[in-house]
Design a protein around this motif. Structure first.
Motif, mmCIF file in Angstrom:
data_model
loop_
_atom_site.group_PDB
_atom_site.id
_atom_site.type_symbol
_atom_site.label_atom_id
_atom_site.label_comp_id
_atom_site.label_asym_id
_atom_site.label_seq_id
_atom_site.Cartn_x
_atom_site.Cartn_y
_atom_site.Cartn_z
ATOM 1 N N HIS A 55 0.837 -1.193 0.000
ATOM 2 C CA HIS A 55 0.000 0.000 0.000
ATOM 3 C C HIS A 55 0.873 1.245 0.000
ATOM 4 N N ASP A 56 0.250 2.384 -0.267
ATOM 5 C CA ASP A 56 0.937 3.663 -0.151
ATOM 6 C C ASP A 56 1.176 3.934 1.333
ATOM 7 N N PRO A 57 2.421 4.211 1.743
ATOM 8 C CA PRO A 57 2.697 4.366 3.179
ATOM 9 C C PRO A 57 2.086 5.611 3.805
ATOM 10 N N SER A 58 1.699 6.583 3.010
ATOM 11 C CA SER A 58 1.134 7.806 3.582
ATOM 12 C C SER A 58 -0.385 7.887 3.430
ATOM 13 N N HIS A 59 -0.982 6.940 2.726
ATOM 14 C CA HIS A 59 -2.433 6.957 2.539
ATOM 15 C C HIS A 59 -3.130 6.466 3.805
ATOM 16 N N ALA A 60 -4.125 7.216 4.254
ATOM 17 C CA ALA A 60 -4.863 6.849 5.464
ATOM 18 C C ALA A 60 -6.147 6.119 5.088
ATOM 19 N N THR A 67 -6.382 -1.242 13.333
ATOM 20 C CA THR A 67 -6.759 -2.645 13.169
ATOM 21 C C THR A 67 -5.528 -3.517 13.373
ATOM 22 N N GLY A 68 -5.751 -4.723 13.813
ATOM 23 C CA GLY A 68 -4.663 -5.673 14.016
ATOM 24 C C GLY A 68 -4.230 -6.293 12.698
ATOM 25 N N PRO A 69 -3.245 -7.138 12.757
ATOM 26 C CA PRO A 69 -2.784 -7.820 11.546
ATOM 27 C C PRO A 69 -3.904 -8.637 10.905
ATOM 28 N N SER A 70 -3.969 -8.568 9.593
ATOM 29 C CA SER A 70 -4.975 -9.311 8.835
ATOM 30 C C SER A 70 -4.391 -9.654 7.478
ATOM 31 N N SER A 71 -5.181 -10.283 6.647
ATOM 32 C CA SER A 71 -4.695 -10.624 5.312
ATOM 33 C C SER A 71 -4.574 -9.381 4.429
ATOM 34 N N HIS A 72 -5.293 -8.334 4.757
ATOM 35 C CA HIS A 72 -5.226 -7.089 3.976
ATOM 36 C C HIS A 72 -4.083 -6.202 4.462
ATOM 37 N N PHE A 73 -3.898 -6.096 5.772
ATOM 38 C CA PHE A 73 -2.811 -5.321 6.373
ATOM 39 C C PHE A 73 -2.008 -6.274 7.262
ATOM 40 N N TRP A 74 -0.890 -6.770 6.752
ATOM 41 C CA TRP A 74 -0.135 -7.817 7.434
ATOM 42 C C TRP A 74 0.362 -7.393 8.808
ATOM 43 N N PHE A 75 0.779 -6.125 8.971
ATOM 44 C CA PHE A 75 1.241 -5.626 10.267
ATOM 45 C C PHE A 75 0.186 -4.777 10.950
ATOM 46 N N GLY A 76 -0.999 -4.680 10.386
ATOM 47 C CA GLY A 76 -2.062 -3.840 10.941
ATOM 48 C C GLY A 76 -1.927 -2.404 10.471
ATOM 49 N N THR A 77 -2.681 -1.514 11.121
ATOM 50 C CA THR A 77 -2.637 -0.089 10.774
ATOM 51 C C THR A 77 -2.368 0.726 12.038
ATOM 52 N N ASP A 78 -1.954 1.969 11.841
ATOM 53 C CA ASP A 78 -1.671 2.836 12.982
ATOM 54 C C ASP A 78 -2.900 3.672 13.329
ATOM 55 N N GLU A 79 -2.711 4.685 14.186
ATOM 56 C CA GLU A 79 -3.833 5.486 14.670
ATOM 57 C C GLU A 79 -4.456 6.372 13.597
ATOM 58 N N LEU A 80 -3.792 6.509 12.445
ATOM 59 C CA LEU A 80 -4.372 7.274 11.341
ATOM 60 C C LEU A 80 -4.876 6.377 10.217
ATOM 61 N N GLY A 81 -4.745 5.071 10.390
ATOM 62 C CA GLY A 81 -5.213 4.123 9.382
ATOM 63 C C GLY A 81 -4.186 3.830 8.300
ATOM 64 N N ARG A 82 -2.918 4.140 8.536
ATOM 65 C CA ARG A 82 -1.873 3.890 7.544
ATOM 66 C C ARG A 82 -1.316 2.481 7.733
ATOM 67 N N ASP A 83 -0.987 1.831 6.630
ATOM 68 C CA ASP A 83 -0.457 0.469 6.655
ATOM 69 C C ASP A 83 0.933 0.454 7.275
ATOM 70 N N VAL A 84 1.113 -0.305 8.352
ATOM 71 C CA VAL A 84 2.385 -0.338 9.075
ATOM 72 C C VAL A 84 3.460 -1.058 8.259
ATOM 73 N N LEU A 85 3.126 -2.127 7.564
ATOM 74 C CA LEU A 85 4.106 -2.853 6.760
ATOM 75 C C LEU A 85 4.697 -1.957 5.680
ATOM 76 N N SER A 86 3.864 -1.214 4.998
ATOM 77 C CA SER A 86 4.364 -0.315 3.953
ATOM 78 C C SER A 86 5.262 0.755 4.547
#
Length: 110
Positions: A55-60, A67-86
């Motif tokens: 995903h785009d690392p700056s896109h919220a 959210t926790g780790p899932s198949s869509h966001f492997w490392f989950g998301t942060d408090e702004l909804g950004r993908d942690v893995l990216s």
């Protein structure tokens, strides 16, 4: 004893190892191999970050805040909804650049 004989004796000193022998000695240690693999993976990840990151690392993604780790966001998301893995993948680029600058400054100063 001639000068060429003295040079040959110095060249064959036991403390001196040929570059090929140094690589063989380095690759004989499992810890060294592990370190080389880890650094190589980080360099490849940093160089190819735009193609590796899912995903785009700056896109919220506002629907997926904290959210926790899932198949869509492997490392989950942060408090702004950004993908942690990216963000981790793109952060490797910055870390590699800083490391290169530090090594350059240290080599220049040394």
């Amino acid at each position: 004893m001639s000068l060429t004989d003295e040079i040959a004796i110095v060249a064959e000193a036991p403390g001196e190892a040929r570059p090929r022998g140094r690589w063989r000695a380095l690759l004989a240690h499992p810890g060294a191999i592990f370190g080389i693999v880890v650094i190589s993976v980080q360099v490849v990840m940093a160089v190819f970050a735009p193609w590796i990151a899912p995903h785009d690392p700056s896109h919220a993604y506002t629907n997926y805040v904290l959210t926790g780790p899932s198949s869509h966001f492997w490392f989950g998301t942060d408090e702004l909804g950004r993908d942690v893995l990216s963000r981790v993948i793109f952060g490797a680029r910055v870390s590699l650049q800083i490391a290169a600058i530090c090594v350059g400054i240290a080599a220049t100063a040394g």
